[in-house]
Write an enzyme that holds these catalytic residues in place. Structure first.
Site, PDB file in Angstrom:
ATOM      1  N   HIS A 156       0.841  -1.205   0.000  1.00  0.00           N
ATOM      2  CA  HIS A 156       0.000   0.000   0.000  1.00  0.00           C
ATOM      3  C   HIS A 156       0.874   1.253   0.000  1.00  0.00           C
ATOM      4  O   HIS A 156       1.683   1.436   0.904  1.00  0.00           O
ATOM      5  CB  HIS A 156      -0.863   0.047   1.255  1.00  0.00           C
ATOM      6  N   TYR A 187      -9.376   6.007   2.157  1.00  0.00           N
ATOM      7  CA  TYR A 187     -10.339   5.596   1.136  1.00  0.00           C
ATOM      8  C   TYR A 187     -11.226   6.782   0.751  1.00  0.00           C
ATOM      9  O   TYR A 187     -11.691   7.526   1.613  1.00  0.00           O
ATOM     10  CB  TYR A 187     -11.199   4.437   1.645  1.00  0.00           C
ATOM     11  N   HIS A 241     -13.379   1.299  -2.596  1.00  0.00           N
ATOM     12  CA  HIS A 241     -14.080   1.054  -1.337  1.00  0.00           C
ATOM     13  C   HIS A 241     -15.577   1.362  -1.440  1.00  0.00           C
ATOM     14  O   HIS A 241     -16.167   1.991  -0.542  1.00  0.00           O
ATOM     15  CB  HIS A 241     -13.438   1.871  -0.200  1.00  0.00           C
TER      16      HIS A 241
HETATM   17 MG    MG Z   1     -10.512  -3.227   0.043  1.00  0.00          MG
END
Ligand code: MG
Length: 435
Positions: A156, A187, A241
């Site tokens: 990430h 997100y 998301h």
């Molecule tokens: Mg996810």
């Protein structure tokens, strides 16, 4: 007539599997019983709310570990095991993994929910752990043996600005990662309008509001710049998301076509996944979906209609290793690959369950990176290690992990209802949207 009566009498008193047959099937190993289910709940740091089971068998020293971690309903899963499923498991034969998985699945009558699936996943993992220890083999050997040497991970990269995102992608590439997920902040980052902005209504709830058009524009530009500056030597991922309407999802998928993503995750919420049928013909941008799935009716049409490229279920949310292998087999038939959800608040036992499956399945795509602080490696000795962008287990029998009960007692499960606070995400007008 008498012969027939004798035969029927014999059938009634002798189980169809005689002890001799059982011994033959288990190559002389003594029959086992589940003797005790210990529920071990721990928060080694504030970030984690983990529940584990230790399934203790009738053979002295032989036990298995399973993950029952669900950060948002940890106390419910704990109670489901302690009060409902655990007593049912006591006395059962731990060799019968499939049978106990099925029996636990239907035991609550209403099935496939995140609590019951997580509870039965814990038993399932522990039973594979026990079988591996009994056979003196790592679990991946029992699943057919390795088809790959280690498990490639995606890492990430985040940042508040495009520049910091690019810098962080570069760092991860230097560490050996070939797959990097990029998020602009958290997100939905790139799509938030501050609380004081003129576009917000009077008496707007505190916190930013999400605007999907702003998000689509910002994220499309972010990835264009990442590509322009870093070239094609990195595979790029992004997690939406579930924040977009189907219309905005189509726009983003098309806008990202030119940067050739590895995958875009959860571009739609599960409630609107039929819209993948409209996205599919529009673009070659690969789609990943499934971290919220708990029911086969959710993943089955996406796989069999080839509407996605990667399935993203969390192993513990679908019931463990046994159902995960079935999903992987289905994926194999339809050209879909796996990318088990393993980030964030996941635990090392669930990670190892995914690892052992990953090593053995041709339909593997990628696994999400999850690294743990030292204290977690102390609580759970044997946790997998990450080197050069790959995940490595330790080749010990079973899953290869143990649990330090003294440290579990030192770090008890936190009162954690606030774990779910982040899920209240608002649109500009103050309404709650999907997290
Ligand atoms: Mg996810």
């Amino acid at each position: 007539m008498r012969d027939r009566r004798e035969l029927l009498k014999g059938l009634l008193v002798t189980p169809w599997w005689s002890s001799a047959l059982y011994a033959q099937a288990t190559r002389g190993m003594p029959p086992l019983r589940i003797k005790e289910i210990k529920v071990l709940a721990t928060s080694p740091t504030k970030r984690y709310s983990w529940v584990f089971v230790k399934v203790i068998t009738s053979e002295p020293g032989l036990y298995g570990i399973g993950s029952a971690a669900n950060a948002y309903l940890s106390w419910s899963v704990k109670a489901a095991i302690e009060k409902h499923l655990g007593p049912f498991w006591i006395g059962k034969d731990p060799d019968r993994i499939e049978q106990l998985s099925q029996a636990s699945h239907v035991r609550s009558y209403w099935r496939n929910g995140p609590v019951i699936n997580t509870a039965r996943a814990a038993l399932d993992m522990a039973l594979w752990d026990i079988k591996g220890k009994r056979a003196n083999m790592p679990v991946y050997q029992l699943l057919g043996g390795k088809v790959r040497e280690a498990v490639p991970l995606y890492a990430h990269a985040g940042g508040k600005t495009t520049d910091s995102c690019i810098e962080n992608v570069q760092k991860l590439m230097e560490e050996g990662y070939r797959h990097v997920r990029v998020q602009l902040g958290g997100y939905g980052g790139g799509g938030f309008v501050p609380s004081q902005h003129s576009s917000r209504p009077e008496k707007s709830p505190p916190g930013p509001g999400f605007d999907e058009d702003l998000y689509v524009e910002t994220i499309a530009n972010l990835f264009k710049q990442v590509r322009d500056r870093l070239g094609w030597n990195v595979k790029l991922l992004h997690d939406v998301h579930s924040r977009l309407t189907p219309t905005a999802a189509r726009k983003l998928a098309q806008r990202l076509e030119s940067v050739r993503m590895f995958f875009v995750e959860d571009i739609l919420p599960p409630e609107h996944m039929e819209h993948f049928r409209q996205i599919r013909p529009l673009t070659t941008t690969p789609m990943a979906m499934g971290e919220l799935f708990t029911h086969p009716l959710e993943w089955r049409p996406l796989i069999t209609e080839r509407l996605i490229d990667f399935i993203r279920c969390r192993i513990s949310s679908i019931g463990g290793i046994t159902p995960a292998r079935k999903i992987a087999a289905l994926c194999d038939q339809f050209g879909v690959r796996t990318a088990w959800q393993e980030g964030g608040e996941n635990d090392p036992v669930n990670q190892l369950a995914a690892y052992h499956v990953d090593l053995t399945i041709p339909a593997f795509g990628i696994q999400e990176k999850n690294a743990f602080p030292d204290v977690v490696h102390e609580v759970l000795p044997g946790a997998a290690e990450i080197r050069g962008g790959y995940l490595y287990g330790n080749d010990k029998p079973g899953l290869g992990i143990d649990i330090n009960e003294a440290l579990v007692a030192k770090y008890p499960l936190a009162d954690n209802y606030r774990n779910a606070d982040w899920t209240t995400i608002r649109a500009i007008d103050g309404s709650v949207i999907r997290p």
